[in-house]
Design a protein around this motif. Sequence first.
Motif, PDB file in Angstrom:
ATOM      1  N   LEU A  20      -3.667  12.899   1.444  1.00 57.85           N
ATOM      2  CA  LEU A  20      -2.399  13.053   2.152  1.00 57.85           C
ATOM      3  C   LEU A  20      -2.317  14.421   2.818  1.00 57.85           C
ATOM      4  CD1 LEU A  20       0.407  12.105   2.964  1.00 57.85           C
ATOM      5  CD2 LEU A  20       1.246  12.835   0.723  1.00 57.85           C
ATOM      6  N   MET A  21      -2.732  15.458   2.110  1.00 55.71           N
ATOM      7  CA  MET A  21      -2.741  16.796   2.708  1.00 55.71           C
ATOM      8  C   MET A  21      -3.617  16.828   3.949  1.00 55.71           C
ATOM      9  SD  MET A  21      -2.797  19.703  -0.277  1.00 55.71           S
ATOM     10  CE  MET A  21      -4.065  18.972  -1.303  1.00 55.71           C
ATOM     11  N   GLY A  22      -4.789  16.208   3.845  1.00 54.90           N
ATOM     12  CA  GLY A  22      -5.695  16.173   4.991  1.00 54.90           C
ATOM     13  C   GLY A  22      -5.088  15.421   6.161  1.00 54.90           C
ATOM     14  N   ALA A  23      -4.429  14.299   5.861  1.00 56.40           N
ATOM     15  CA  ALA A  23      -3.790  13.516   6.917  1.00 56.40           C
ATOM     16  C   ALA A  23      -2.677  14.321   7.596  1.00 56.40           C
ATOM     17  CB  ALA A  23      -3.231  12.222   6.342  1.00 56.40           C
TER      18      ALA A  23
ATOM     19  N   GLU B 216       0.846  -1.194   0.000  1.00 51.98           N
ATOM     20  CA  GLU B 216       0.000   0.000   0.000  1.00 51.98           C
ATOM     21  C   GLU B 216       0.878   1.239   0.000  1.00 51.98           C
ATOM     22  OE1 GLU B 216      -3.289   0.750   2.465  1.00 51.98           O
ATOM     23  OE2 GLU B 216      -4.022  -1.306   2.411  1.00 51.98           O
ATOM     24  N   ILE B 217       0.396   2.253  -0.664  1.00 51.55           N
ATOM     25  CA  ILE B 217       1.220   3.445  -0.855  1.00 51.55           C
ATOM     26  C   ILE B 217       1.569   4.128   0.466  1.00 51.55           C
ATOM     27  CG2 ILE B 217      -0.598   5.188  -1.159  1.00 51.55           C
ATOM     28  CD1 ILE B 217       1.146   5.951  -3.771  1.00 51.55           C
ATOM     29  N   LYS B 218       0.698   3.968   1.480  1.00 50.52           N
ATOM     30  CA  LYS B 218       0.986   4.602   2.766  1.00 50.52           C
ATOM     31  C   LYS B 218       2.191   3.975   3.458  1.00 50.52           C
ATOM     32  CE  LYS B 218      -2.241   1.875   5.579  1.00 50.52           C
ATOM     33  NZ  LYS B 218      -3.440   1.948   6.461  1.00 50.52           N
ATOM     34  N   HIS B 219       2.580   2.774   3.037  1.00 48.59           N
ATOM     35  CA  HIS B 219       3.728   2.100   3.630  1.00 48.59           C
ATOM     36  C   HIS B 219       5.004   2.303   2.814  1.00 48.59           C
ATOM     37  CE1 HIS B 219       1.111   0.308   6.536  1.00 48.59           C
ATOM     38  NE2 HIS B 219       0.426  -0.388   5.632  1.00 48.59           N
ATOM     39  N   GLN B 220       4.915   3.033   1.729  1.00 45.87           N
ATOM     40  CA  GLN B 220       6.073   3.279   0.883  1.00 45.87           C
ATOM     41  C   GLN B 220       6.763   4.590   1.287  1.00 45.87           C
ATOM     42  OE1 GLN B 220       5.117   3.064  -3.295  1.00 45.87           O
ATOM     43  NE2 GLN B 220       3.740   1.322  -3.010  1.00 45.87           N
ATOM     44  N   PRO B 221       8.046   4.744   0.951  1.00 49.77           N
ATOM     45  CA  PRO B 221       8.742   6.008   1.241  1.00 49.77           C
ATOM     46  C   PRO B 221       8.041   7.182   0.549  1.00 49.77           C
ATOM     47  CG  PRO B 221      10.300   4.300   0.633  1.00 49.77           C
ATOM     48  CD  PRO B 221       8.933   3.746   0.349  1.00 49.77           C
ATOM     49  N   ILE B 222       8.096   8.337   1.168  1.00 51.10           N
ATOM     50  CA  ILE B 222       7.430   9.514   0.610  1.00 51.10           C
ATOM     51  C   ILE B 222       7.990   9.850  -0.765  1.00 51.10           C
ATOM     52  CG2 ILE B 222       9.008  11.151   1.739  1.00 51.10           C
ATOM     53  CD1 ILE B 222       5.218  11.631   1.105  1.00 51.10           C
TER      54      ILE B 222
ATOM     55  N   ASN C 282      -5.942   6.224   5.038  1.00 49.36           N
ATOM     56  CA  ASN C 282      -6.531   5.104   4.298  1.00 49.36           C
ATOM     57  C   ASN C 282      -7.180   5.561   2.990  1.00 49.36           C
ATOM     58  OD1 ASN C 282      -5.764   3.124   6.146  1.00 49.36           O
ATOM     59  ND2 ASN C 282      -7.599   3.411   7.388  1.00 49.36           N
ATOM     60  N   LEU C 283      -7.640   6.805   2.945  1.00 52.96           N
ATOM     61  CA  LEU C 283      -8.263   7.323   1.729  1.00 52.96           C
ATOM     62  C   LEU C 283      -7.254   7.546   0.605  1.00 52.96           C
ATOM     63  CD1 LEU C 283     -10.900   9.838   3.173  1.00 52.96           C
ATOM     64  CD2 LEU C 283     -11.336   7.650   2.034  1.00 52.96           C
ATOM     65  N   ILE C 284      -5.969   7.629   0.935  1.00 48.11           N
ATOM     66  CA  ILE C 284      -4.944   7.757  -0.104  1.00 48.11           C
ATOM     67  C   ILE C 284      -5.010   6.543  -1.028  1.00 48.11           C
ATOM     68  CG2 ILE C 284      -2.473   7.921  -0.588  1.00 48.11           C
ATOM     69  CD1 ILE C 284      -2.135   9.152   2.240  1.00 48.11           C
ATOM     70  N   GLN C 285      -5.022   5.360  -0.419  1.00 46.98           N
ATOM     71  CA  GLN C 285      -5.086   4.124  -1.199  1.00 46.98           C
ATOM     72  C   GLN C 285      -6.472   3.901  -1.778  1.00 46.98           C
ATOM     73  OE1 GLN C 285      -2.318   2.221  -1.725  1.00 46.98           O
ATOM     74  NE2 GLN C 285      -3.505   0.991  -3.184  1.00 46.98           N
ATOM     75  N   ALA C 286      -7.510   4.304  -1.025  1.00 45.76           N
ATOM     76  CA  ALA C 286      -8.882   4.110  -1.504  1.00 45.76           C
ATOM     77  C   ALA C 286      -9.124   4.859  -2.803  1.00 45.76           C
ATOM     78  CB  ALA C 286      -9.870   4.578  -0.435  1.00 45.76           C
ATOM     79  N   ASP C 287      -8.552   6.054  -2.922  1.00 50.67           N
ATOM     80  CA  ASP C 287      -8.709   6.830  -4.146  1.00 50.67           C
ATOM     81  C   ASP C 287      -8.040   6.128  -5.327  1.00 50.67           C
ATOM     82  OD1 ASP C 287      -9.466   9.642  -5.326  1.00 50.67           O
ATOM     83  OD2 ASP C 287      -7.422   9.237  -6.005  1.00 50.67           O
ATOM     84  N   ILE C 288      -6.865   5.571  -5.095  1.00 48.20           N
ATOM     85  CA  ILE C 288      -6.160   4.837  -6.146  1.00 48.20           C
ATOM     86  C   ILE C 288      -6.973   3.618  -6.575  1.00 48.20           C
ATOM     87  CG2 ILE C 288      -4.099   3.448  -6.642  1.00 48.20           C
ATOM     88  CD1 ILE C 288      -2.565   5.328  -4.727  1.00 48.20           C
ATOM     89  N   ALA C 289      -7.471   2.891  -5.588  1.00 44.77           N
ATOM     90  CA  ALA C 289      -8.204   1.649  -5.868  1.00 44.77           C
ATOM     91  C   ALA C 289      -9.468   1.910  -6.680  1.00 44.77           C
ATOM     92  CB  ALA C 289      -8.552   0.941  -4.557  1.00 44.77           C
TER      93      ALA C 289
END
Length: 209
Positions: free
Chosen positions: A31-34, A3-9, A76-83
């Motif tokens: 990401l901005m919101g997070a 998942e992208i949240k677990h990858q380096p920035i 979690n919405l970072i990945q949800a948007d991609i999916a």
Amino acid sequence: MTEIKHQPIQNFLDELASKSATPGGGSAAALMGAQGAALVSMVCNLTIGKPKFAEVEVEMQEVLGKAEALRSELTNLIQADIAVFNQLMSKYGLPKDTDEEKVQRSAAIQDVLKAATDVPMQCVRACAKVIQLSKIAAEKGNPHAVSDAGAAVMAAYGALKSSALNVYINAGSIKDTIYIEAQLAELEQVTQGIEQVVDSIYQTVKARL
């Protein structure tokens, strides 16, 4: 795939800058919101436990709990948007050689378009809450971290407005007028007067610098 949240920035930014359709503006907004939520948490953590801020201790602990919940949701919405975007692209690739296939393809696209609207709407709702929490952080948090409260509100505001654009762009393609009218009505309700709220918080931050 990780998942992208677990990858380096740096990976995220490289993919964001590439010609790949995902991640895109929706993931960037989440990401901005997070980040906005994380900054609210930062102000809380720099306030809680300090004797001089004892009178706001309980309130700041409550704000911290809410901010952390929102940070998790927005991350979690970072990945949800991609999916959901990838899912939408797969539906556009469905066969359309026969009338039956065209009907099935159109229905599938419409279903996923709603899901693709639900994700940024969730981001809008969450960011509106982050903005309200940043108000408390700006007014009552440790003054040494007040600029971070300002950064929090601006990050959340940018995320909210960006997510609103994703709702609007999908609205033009959704045929279910009842659904989209409800979404746009909620969007209007959530965002009504938000610019004034954000400016007020920004001015509060400047006054405490």
